[in-house]
Design a protein around this motif. Structure first.
Motif, PDB file in Angstrom:
ATOM      1  N   UNK A   1      -2.625  -1.211 -58.145  1.00 52.29           N
ATOM      2  CA  UNK A   1      -1.246  -1.315 -58.197  1.00 52.29           C
ATOM      3  C   UNK A   1      -0.956  -2.520 -58.975  1.00 52.29           C
ATOM      4  N   UNK A   2      -1.470  -3.728 -58.588  1.00 49.30           N
ATOM      5  CA  UNK A   2      -1.314  -4.955 -59.166  1.00 49.30           C
ATOM      6  C   UNK A   2      -1.452  -4.831 -61.026  1.00 49.30           C
ATOM      7  N   UNK A   3      -2.572  -3.771 -61.234  1.00 47.30           N
ATOM      8  CA  UNK A   3      -2.904  -3.738 -62.658  1.00 47.30           C
ATOM      9  C   UNK A   3      -2.536  -2.806 -63.300  1.00 47.30           C
ATOM     10  N   UNK A   4      -1.230  -1.903 -62.763  1.00 48.64           N
ATOM     11  CA  UNK A   4      -0.895  -0.674 -63.463  1.00 48.64           C
ATOM     12  C   UNK A   4      -0.082  -0.913 -64.649  1.00 48.64           C
ATOM     13  N   UNK A   5      -0.245  -0.057 -65.637  1.00 48.62           N
ATOM     14  CA  UNK A   5       0.338  -0.177 -66.979  1.00 48.62           C
ATOM     15  C   UNK A   5       1.746  -0.009 -66.971  1.00 48.62           C
ATOM     16  N   UNK A   6       2.354  -0.513 -67.948  1.00 53.30           N
ATOM     17  CA  UNK A   6       4.003  -0.381 -68.257  1.00 53.30           C
ATOM     18  C   UNK A   6       4.223   1.310 -68.426  1.00 53.30           C
ATOM     19  N   UNK A   7       5.554   1.439 -68.110  1.00 49.10           N
ATOM     20  CA  UNK A   7       5.767   3.057 -68.341  1.00 49.10           C
ATOM     21  C   UNK A   7       6.505   3.214 -69.525  1.00 49.10           C
TER      22      UNK A   7
ATOM     23  N   UNK B   1      11.137 -11.152 -77.934  1.00 49.11           N
ATOM     24  CA  UNK B   1      11.308 -10.165 -79.383  1.00 49.11           C
ATOM     25  C   UNK B   1       9.987  -9.462 -79.523  1.00 49.11           C
ATOM     26  N   UNK B   2       8.989  -9.492 -78.773  1.00 50.51           N
ATOM     27  CA  UNK B   2       7.754  -8.592 -79.011  1.00 50.51           C
ATOM     28  C   UNK B   2       7.352  -7.730 -77.986  1.00 50.51           C
ATOM     29  N   UNK B   3       8.400  -7.697 -76.781  1.00 49.73           N
ATOM     30  CA  UNK B   3       8.158  -6.548 -75.795  1.00 49.73           C
ATOM     31  C   UNK B   3       9.190  -6.797 -74.768  1.00 49.73           C
ATOM     32  N   UNK B   4       9.696  -5.760 -74.328  1.00 49.81           N
ATOM     33  CA  UNK B   4      10.796  -5.639 -73.335  1.00 49.81           C
ATOM     34  C   UNK B   4      10.465  -4.813 -72.118  1.00 49.81           C
ATOM     35  N   UNK B   5       8.949  -4.273 -71.973  1.00 45.80           N
ATOM     36  CA  UNK B   5       8.718  -3.410 -71.021  1.00 45.80           C
ATOM     37  C   UNK B   5       8.952  -4.018 -69.457  1.00 45.80           C
ATOM     38  N   UNK B   6       9.440  -3.030 -68.758  1.00 42.39           N
ATOM     39  CA  UNK B   6       9.584  -3.658 -67.438  1.00 42.39           C
ATOM     40  C   UNK B   6       8.146  -3.534 -66.432  1.00 42.39           C
ATOM     41  N   UNK B   7       8.008  -4.398 -65.742  1.00 42.30           N
ATOM     42  CA  UNK B   7       6.983  -4.135 -64.729  1.00 42.30           C
ATOM     43  C   UNK B   7       7.331  -3.078 -63.733  1.00 42.30           C
ATOM     44  N   UNK B   8       6.038  -2.096 -63.629  1.00 43.66           N
ATOM     45  CA  UNK B   8       6.533  -0.982 -62.857  1.00 43.66           C
ATOM     46  C   UNK B   8       6.482  -0.978 -61.386  1.00 43.66           C
TER      47      UNK B   8
END
Ligand code: SF4
Length: 329
Positions: free
Chosen positions: A112-118, A155-162
């Motif tokens: 769970x700590x290592x899960x990838x962004x969605x 400016x390089x990434x705006x992915x939310x931690x899931x």
């Protein structure tokens, strides 16, 4: 799918040795994210080292009131642990609203700590994505970004931690324990999750082959009264648009101590230090709660599609604090 060989590790050291000694090897725990990424060719290891048989499944109460959660404890087992439910209810609540029952039975706490962004672009090979392929750009900046982050972005990434459960862990100052060939290491939670900055492909400080062995949650008596509040598009199997993990203690009507962390709005599990600073010593009133929420969201940067998130986060923080102090209407 390209050919993948498989190794079942019987000991922690053997697992670490197998992966650290081979850049083409990767760990396999619950597989609830990893197998998706293999199918989508986002990850392409030559060999999977199965760690599911290692003795890292316990949820252990420590004498000082802390908890040590084995990296291979399943989400559902952790949520059902009496020690978790009594001492840290916000952890149990976050686990119970994460994913689906089937996934919770399979997914491990370390995984769970290592899960990838969605972020959908991360899994789409036609799309530019700095996290998957550094230097290609970020499709989400001008694309579909309703669920994306407003805090900790670049400016390089705006992915939310899931992760849901990483949010109360952030509030509780959890510690991640790992194992390398050189020995054991420990990471404060705030050091473990990296903001994207100019290197969004680098999400953790781990070396290749460094294995998470446990998550330690330090004792915090006030956390016996704590909550995890998740706002999402539907009531099950959906990622948070906003979530809040919170606990506080009161003395003579004033807030003597408080912990708050946010999910769904940031590029990593987000400790709300600015809100906590406003609240410490302040009266437990709506005015204090609103001021704290405003302060925390002040640095938010939005896209046209997620411009609703700061206000939703402010309201969710206030609602969580009202609920904890018994002033919820
Ligand atoms: Fe990739 Fe991050 Fe941009 Fe999504 S937000 S496309 S993961 S760089």
């Amino acid at each position: 799918m390209h050919p993948i060989s498989y190794l079942r590790a019987a000991r922690v050291e053997a697992a670490v040795r197998a992966v650290q000694g081979d850049p083409g090897s990767a760990f396999l725990a619950g597989g609830t994210t990893e197998v998706d990424l293999l199918r989508q060719h986002v990850r392409t290891p030559r060999r999977l080292v199965d760690v599911n048989w290692l003795p890292l499944t316990g949820v252990e109460e420590l004498p000082d009131g802390a908890l040590r959660i084995g990296a291979l404890a399943r989400m559902s087992d952790t949520a059902e642990s009496p020690a978790v439910r009594e001492r840290f209810p916000m952890v149990a609540q976050a686990l119970e609203v994460g994913a689906s029952p089937q996934l919770r039975h399979m997914a491990s706490m370390g995984g769970n700590m290592m899960q990838a962004v969605r972020c959908g672009y991360y899994r789409d090979h036609q799309a530019a994505c700095n996290k998957r392929e550094p230097g290609t750009g970020c499709s989400a900046l001008l694309g579909v970004s309703r669920g994306h982050a407003v805090l900790g972005t670049s400016e390089h990434c705006i992915a939310t931690h899931p992760s849901d459960v990483a949010v109360p862990f952030a509030a509780l100052d959890a510690v991640i324990h790992t194992r390398t060939l050189a020995g054991e290491r420990r990471y404060a939670f705030e050091e473990f999750f990296l903001e994207p900055g100019s290197t969004p492909d680098r999400e953790h400080p781990l070396e290749h082959g460094e294995l998470i062995t446990a998550i330690e949650v330090p004792a915090l008596p006030m956390a016996r009264r704590s909550l995890y509040l998740k706002v999402r598009d539907r009531e099950s199997y959906a990622f948070a648009l906003v979530s809040v993990a919170a606990t506080l203690s009161l003395m003579d009507g004033a807030i003597s101590d408080v912990r708050i962390a946010l999910g769904g709005v940031a590029t990593r599990p987000w400790r709300a230090h600015r809100a906590e600073a406003v609240l410490r010593g302040a009266p437990a009133t709506d005015e204090s709660f609103t001021r704290a929420a405003q302060e925390e969201l002040a640095p938010a940067r939005t896209t046209p599609m997620n411009a609703f998130k700061p206000e939703l986060a402010r309201r969710t923080i206030v609602r969580a604090l009202r609920t904890l102090t018994g002033s919820a209407s």
